[in-house]
Design a protein around this motif. Structure first.
Motif, PDB file in Angstrom:
ATOM      1  N   TYR A  10     -17.116 -11.646   7.078  1.00 15.31           N
ATOM      2  CA  TYR A  10     -15.653 -11.691   7.125  1.00 15.31           C
ATOM      3  C   TYR A  10     -15.048 -11.640   5.720  1.00 15.31           C
ATOM      4  CZ  TYR A  10     -10.962 -13.486   8.077  1.00 15.31           C
ATOM      5  OH  TYR A  10      -9.604 -13.664   8.129  1.00 15.31           O
ATOM      6  N   ILE A  11     -15.607 -12.410   4.799  1.00 14.65           N
ATOM      7  CA  ILE A  11     -15.103 -12.413   3.418  1.00 14.65           C
ATOM      8  C   ILE A  11     -15.287 -11.025   2.795  1.00 14.65           C
ATOM      9  CG2 ILE A  11     -15.419 -13.369   1.095  1.00 14.65           C
ATOM     10  CD1 ILE A  11     -13.947 -15.243   3.073  1.00 14.65           C
ATOM     11  N   LEU A  12     -16.420 -10.400   3.043  1.00 11.93           N
ATOM     12  CA  LEU A  12     -16.659  -9.046   2.544  1.00 11.93           C
ATOM     13  C   LEU A  12     -15.637  -8.066   3.131  1.00 11.93           C
ATOM     14  CD1 LEU A  12     -18.509  -7.283   0.782  1.00 11.93           C
ATOM     15  CD2 LEU A  12     -19.898  -6.886   2.822  1.00 11.93           C
ATOM     16  N   TYR A  13     -15.355  -8.202   4.408  1.00 12.20           N
ATOM     17  CA  TYR A  13     -14.348  -7.369   5.077  1.00 12.20           C
ATOM     18  C   TYR A  13     -12.974  -7.541   4.419  1.00 12.20           C
ATOM     19  CZ  TYR A  13     -10.740  -6.606   8.673  1.00 12.20           C
ATOM     20  OH  TYR A  13      -9.600  -6.242   9.353  1.00 12.20           O
ATOM     21  N   VAL A  16     -13.211  -5.841   0.823  1.00 17.50           N
ATOM     22  CA  VAL A  16     -13.376  -4.392   0.758  1.00 17.50           C
ATOM     23  C   VAL A  16     -12.305  -3.650   1.554  1.00 17.50           C
ATOM     24  CG1 VAL A  16     -14.939  -2.489   1.332  1.00 17.50           C
ATOM     25  CG2 VAL A  16     -15.852  -4.595   0.344  1.00 17.50           C
ATOM     26  N   GLU A  17     -12.109  -4.051   2.800  1.00 15.47           N
ATOM     27  CA  GLU A  17     -11.204  -3.294   3.664  1.00 15.47           C
ATOM     28  C   GLU A  17      -9.757  -3.749   3.572  1.00 15.47           C
ATOM     29  OE1 GLU A  17     -12.566  -2.364   7.626  1.00 15.47           O
ATOM     30  OE2 GLU A  17     -14.648  -2.700   7.004  1.00 15.47           O
ATOM     31  N   LYS A  18      -9.535  -5.030   3.368  1.00 12.73           N
ATOM     32  CA  LYS A  18      -8.170  -5.551   3.314  1.00 12.73           C
ATOM     33  C   LYS A  18      -7.635  -5.682   1.887  1.00 12.73           C
ATOM     34  CE  LYS A  18      -7.103  -6.232   7.637  1.00 12.73           C
ATOM     35  NZ  LYS A  18      -5.935  -5.599   8.241  1.00 12.73           N
ATOM     36  N   LEU A 171       6.403  -2.566 -14.659  1.00 11.94           N
ATOM     37  CA  LEU A 171       6.030  -2.297 -13.276  1.00 11.94           C
ATOM     38  C   LEU A 171       5.401  -3.567 -12.718  1.00 11.94           C
ATOM     39  CD1 LEU A 171       5.549  -0.361 -10.884  1.00 11.94           C
ATOM     40  CD2 LEU A 171       3.360   0.191 -11.923  1.00 11.94           C
ATOM     41  N   ILE A 172       5.993  -4.100 -11.660  1.00 11.78           N
ATOM     42  CA  ILE A 172       5.499  -5.346 -11.076  1.00 11.78           C
ATOM     43  C   ILE A 172       4.788  -5.022  -9.775  1.00 11.78           C
ATOM     44  CG2 ILE A 172       6.154  -7.589 -10.135  1.00 11.78           C
ATOM     45  CD1 ILE A 172       8.606  -7.457 -12.018  1.00 11.78           C
ATOM     46  N   ARG A 173       3.535  -5.416  -9.690  1.00 12.15           N
ATOM     47  CA  ARG A 173       2.759  -5.220  -8.466  1.00 12.15           C
ATOM     48  C   ARG A 173       2.856  -6.489  -7.638  1.00 12.15           C
ATOM     49  NH1 ARG A 173      -0.616  -2.538 -12.262  1.00 12.15           N
ATOM     50  NH2 ARG A 173      -0.647  -0.310 -11.815  1.00 12.15           N
ATOM     51  N   GLY A 174       3.209  -6.346  -6.373  1.00 10.02           N
ATOM     52  CA  GLY A 174       3.401  -7.496  -5.490  1.00 10.02           C
ATOM     53  C   GLY A 174       2.093  -8.063  -4.987  1.00 10.02           C
ATOM     54  N   LYS A 175       2.205  -8.966  -4.022  1.00  7.70           N
ATOM     55  CA  LYS A 175       1.025  -9.577  -3.416  1.00  7.70           C
ATOM     56  C   LYS A 175       0.159  -8.492  -2.805  1.00  7.70           C
ATOM     57  CE  LYS A 175       1.350 -13.808  -1.623  1.00  7.70           C
ATOM     58  NZ  LYS A 175       1.714 -14.851  -0.683  1.00  7.70           N
ATOM     59  N   GLY A 176      -1.140  -8.630  -2.939  1.00  7.55           N
ATOM     60  CA  GLY A 176      -2.058  -7.641  -2.404  1.00  7.55           C
ATOM     61  C   GLY A 176      -2.001  -6.329  -3.161  1.00  7.55           C
ATOM     62  N   LYS A 177      -1.545  -6.389  -4.402  1.00  5.11           N
ATOM     63  CA  LYS A 177      -1.455  -5.212  -5.287  1.00  5.11           C
ATOM     64  C   LYS A 177      -0.579  -4.115  -4.697  1.00  5.11           C
ATOM     65  CE  LYS A 177      -6.082  -6.244  -6.829  1.00  5.11           C
ATOM     66  NZ  LYS A 177      -7.002  -6.646  -5.808  1.00  5.11           N
ATOM     67  N   LYS A 178       0.418  -4.500  -3.872  1.00  4.82           N
ATOM     68  CA  LYS A 178       1.302  -3.513  -3.262  1.00  4.82           C
ATOM     69  C   LYS A 178       2.276  -2.974  -4.299  1.00  4.82           C
ATOM     70  CE  LYS A 178       1.241  -5.863   1.119  1.00  4.82           C
ATOM     71  NZ  LYS A 178       1.783  -7.069   1.625  1.00  4.82           N
ATOM     72  N   ARG A 179       2.556  -1.673  -4.184  1.00  2.00           N
ATOM     73  CA  ARG A 179       3.586  -1.055  -4.999  1.00  2.00           C
ATOM     74  C   ARG A 179       3.901   0.293  -4.383  1.00  2.00           C
ATOM     75  NH1 ARG A 179       2.427   2.540  -9.735  1.00  2.00           N
ATOM     76  NH2 ARG A 179       0.515   3.564  -9.166  1.00  2.00           N
ATOM     77  N   ALA A 180       5.045   0.835  -4.748  1.00  2.00           N
ATOM     78  CA  ALA A 180       5.412   2.156  -4.256  1.00  2.00           C
ATOM     79  C   ALA A 180       4.538   3.182  -4.954  1.00  2.00           C
ATOM     80  CB  ALA A 180       6.878   2.425  -4.559  1.00  2.00           C
ATOM     81  N   SER A 181       4.295   4.286  -4.304  1.00  8.15           N
ATOM     82  CA  SER A 181       3.456   5.310  -4.916  1.00  8.15           C
ATOM     83  C   SER A 181       4.155   6.653  -4.801  1.00  8.15           C
ATOM     84  CB  SER A 181       2.113   5.356  -4.203  1.00  8.15           C
ATOM     85  OG  SER A 181       1.289   6.337  -4.770  1.00  8.15           O
ATOM     86  N   PRO A 182       4.511   7.350  -5.858  1.00  3.30           N
ATOM     87  CA  PRO A 182       4.446   6.891  -7.242  1.00  3.30           C
ATOM     88  C   PRO A 182       5.510   5.837  -7.504  1.00  3.30           C
ATOM     89  CG  PRO A 182       5.570   8.990  -7.155  1.00  3.30           C
ATOM     90  CD  PRO A 182       5.119   8.676  -5.747  1.00  3.30           C
ATOM     91  N   PRO A 183       5.378   5.091  -8.625  1.00  4.22           N
ATOM     92  CA  PRO A 183       6.345   4.029  -8.889  1.00  4.22           C
ATOM     93  C   PRO A 183       7.755   4.597  -9.007  1.00  4.22           C
ATOM     94  CG  PRO A 183       4.841   4.299 -10.741  1.00  4.22           C
ATOM     95  CD  PRO A 183       4.368   5.190  -9.670  1.00  4.22           C
TER      96      PRO A 183
END
Length: 192
Positions: A10-13, A16-18, A171-183
């Motif tokens: 679960y931790i690996l999932y 890697v995936e989440k 450029l501020i990256r949110g939780k879970g490294k979320k950001r618009a693409s391209p910034p």
């Protein structure tokens, strides 16, 4: 399947995936280990299909009585276990959800307290006149936090690649490294 092996999977999932943050992964791993240790210390089965909601309730009781865990921490631990069991069901590691019917305790919602504008001006004035070795760094950190709305961890994780000195933006990256693409320009905060 064995609880410990399923927890590792679960931790690996999540990693890697989440793409969960290191802090979140560490918290989940700790919570899962606590429950596994509780089962082991109380001579309860570590086979997923043999874990019962009764064992979970005993674990919650133990956390509250023995360790005086606060409701907010207990909510996180229960949430972690619920998420874990959903993963195990999806992966066919077990047939029955041992978290079914388990409710997290209610907790008082703590409202954030904000600095008043005069207090913020005093803080900035104090930081601007400070002459100690790390004064400029401290001033910039507090000004970034106060003017951009970024979280503490976002500031800690800030890299030079996120700073554009030509445009005076960050450029501020949110939780879970979320950001618009391209910034987009809305992702960047000016630091004039």
């Amino acid at each position: 399947m064995n609880y410990v092996q399923a927890a590792d999977d679960y931790i690996l999932y999540l990693e890697v995936e989440k793409n969960y943050s290191v802090n979140t992964l560490n918290s989940y791993a700790y919570d899962l280990k606590l429950f596994g240790d509780f089962l082991d210390q109380n001579n309860r089965s570590l086979m997923l299909d043999e874990i019962t909601s009764s064992s979970v309730r005993r674990f919650v009781q133990d956390q509250v009585i023995q360790y005086e865990i606060k409701p907010r921490t207990l909510q996180r631990r229960i949430s972690c276990l619920k998420s874990f069991t959903q993963y195990c069901l999806k992966e066919n590691y077990m047939k029955v959800d041992f978290m079914a019917g388990i409710q997290a305790p209610k907790s008082d919602k703590k409202l954030p307290s904000y600095m008043t504008l005069p207090d913020l001006k005093k803080l900035f004035s104090s930081l601007e006149t400070d002459e100690r070795p790390l004064a400029l760094r401290n001033e910039l950190m507090f000004k970034l936090l106060a003017t951009t709305g970024m979280r503490r961890q976002e500031l800690v994780d800030l890299t030079w690649e996120q700073v554009d000195l030509n445009y005076k933006t960050v450029l501020i990256r949110g939780k879970g490294k979320k950001r618009a693409s391209p910034p987009s320009s809305s992702d960047r905060h000016s630091f004039n």
